[in-house]
Scaffold this active site. Structure first.
Site, PDB file in Angstrom:
ATOM      1  N   ARG A  88       0.825  -1.208   0.000  1.00  0.00           N
ATOM      2  CA  ARG A  88       0.000   0.000   0.000  1.00  0.00           C
ATOM      3  C   ARG A  88       0.859   1.258   0.000  1.00  0.00           C
ATOM      4  O   ARG A  88       0.328   2.354  -0.099  1.00  0.00           O
ATOM      5  CB  ARG A  88      -0.862  -0.003   1.245  1.00  0.00           C
ATOM      6  CG  ARG A  88      -2.234  -0.670   1.012  1.00  0.00           C
ATOM      7  CD  ARG A  88      -3.203   0.077   1.787  1.00  0.00           C
ATOM      8  NE  ARG A  88      -4.606  -0.085   1.750  1.00  0.00           N
ATOM      9  CZ  ARG A  88      -5.370  -1.138   1.881  1.00  0.00           C
ATOM     10  NH1 ARG A  88      -4.875  -2.324   1.912  1.00  0.00           N
ATOM     11  NH2 ARG A  88      -6.661  -1.018   1.948  1.00  0.00           N
ATOM     12  N   ARG A 127     -21.667  -2.467   0.285  1.00  0.00           N
ATOM     13  CA  ARG A 127     -20.857  -3.659   0.513  1.00  0.00           C
ATOM     14  C   ARG A 127     -21.200  -4.310   1.863  1.00  0.00           C
ATOM     15  O   ARG A 127     -21.372  -3.612   2.858  1.00  0.00           O
ATOM     16  CB  ARG A 127     -19.390  -3.225   0.510  1.00  0.00           C
ATOM     17  CG  ARG A 127     -18.403  -4.339   0.534  1.00  0.00           C
ATOM     18  CD  ARG A 127     -17.139  -3.922  -0.117  1.00  0.00           C
ATOM     19  NE  ARG A 127     -16.295  -3.084   0.736  1.00  0.00           N
ATOM     20  CZ  ARG A 127     -15.035  -2.827   0.447  1.00  0.00           C
ATOM     21  NH1 ARG A 127     -14.491  -3.305  -0.649  1.00  0.00           N
ATOM     22  NH2 ARG A 127     -14.328  -2.065   1.239  1.00  0.00           N
ATOM     23  N   ARG A 172     -10.373   6.992   3.257  1.00  0.00           N
ATOM     24  CA  ARG A 172      -9.603   5.891   2.654  1.00  0.00           C
ATOM     25  C   ARG A 172      -9.241   6.212   1.206  1.00  0.00           C
ATOM     26  O   ARG A 172      -8.159   5.873   0.736  1.00  0.00           O
ATOM     27  CB  ARG A 172     -10.401   4.583   2.738  1.00  0.00           C
ATOM     28  CG  ARG A 172     -10.509   4.088   4.172  1.00  0.00           C
ATOM     29  CD  ARG A 172     -11.532   2.992   4.312  1.00  0.00           C
ATOM     30  NE  ARG A 172     -11.131   1.780   3.650  1.00  0.00           N
ATOM     31  CZ  ARG A 172     -11.971   0.845   3.237  1.00  0.00           C
ATOM     32  NH1 ARG A 172     -13.266   1.008   3.398  1.00  0.00           N
ATOM     33  NH2 ARG A 172     -11.521  -0.230   2.665  1.00  0.00           N
TER      34      ARG A 172
END
Ligand code: AMP
Length: 215
Positions: A88, A127, A172
């Site tokens: 990441r 989700r 995010r």
């Protein structure tokens, strides 16, 4: 084959990674999943990680590198692996190279899945996952058969991850743009980048991805 999946949160790395690993007998290494397990088990790592995850921030590189070094060295990863959620940051990518090099291995490809930001926000708000088997669903595009419970665990209600709350989703995406997006250049420079559109059905994206990997 050793593959890393890159792309913003909500683009489908988890769904695609799980299928790719399963169909080829490779280990699925999902660092988000490993951290969520540590949180559920209340280990020292879990306690440290939870605050950062809930805030949509990244867990420190040194912790993640140690986690991946251990996991990717296990026997089930010897034939290959698919990494979902790692690397990441550029330091994590450099560390992965070093870990593999020590073992006489290299990374075969970095697949980048992409989709427009409004689509990612829409997907993340719909989700859900099964708290038992972690199977991923989307209430709009990939709903469970009865609309509420896991298909594989009847009676078990699907849940929303804490970090899929709307305000955390925006954080995010910001963190992705700042910390993770530079990895596209990193892997492009190594000629390992395979760019795949993340829009379309799960099957369409999967076909594009396996095509890009020459599978
Ligand atoms: P994911 O399931 O991949 O979206 O990951 C959920 C959360 O776990 C992220 O928002 C981070 O807080 C943390 N996380 C997962 N993988 C990493 C990583 N490689 N480096 C740092 N933090 C991570």
């Amino acid at each position: 084959m050793r593959v890393v999946l890159l792309g913003p949160p909500g683009v489908g790395k988890g769904t695609q990674g799980r299928r790719l690993a399963l169909e080829h007998g490779w280990a699925l290494i999902s660092t988000g999943e490993m951290l969520r397990e540590a949180v559920a088990q209340k280990t020292p790592l879990g306690t440290e990680a939870q605050r950062l995850m809930d805030a949509g921030q990244l867990v420190g590189d040194h912790v993640m590198i140690a986690l991946v070094e251990d996991r990717s060295g296990r026997p089930d990863a010897a034939a290959g692996f698919v990494m979902d959620g790692y690397p990441r940051t550029v330091p994590q990518a450099i560390a992965l190279e070093g870990i593999l090099k020590q073992r006489g291995q290299t990374l075969d490809a970095a697949v980048s899945l992409a989709a427009p930001e409004d689509e990612l926000v829409r997907r993340m708000s719909a989700r859900r996952e099964c708290p038992i088997c972690k199977r991923a669903y989307n209430l709009v595009s990939w709903p469970p058969k009865d609309g509420r419970h896991c298909d594989d665990h009847p009676g078990v209600e699907l849940i929303r991850r804490a970090d899929d709350a709307p305000e955390t989703v925006l954080r995010r995406l910001e963190v992705y743009a700042r910390e993770t997006a530079p990895l596209l250049e990193f892997y492009r420079g190594q000629c390992r980048l395979r760019e795949v559109p993340g829009l379309g059905t799960v099957d369409e994206v999967y076909r594009s991805m396996t095509g890009a990997l020459g599978l």
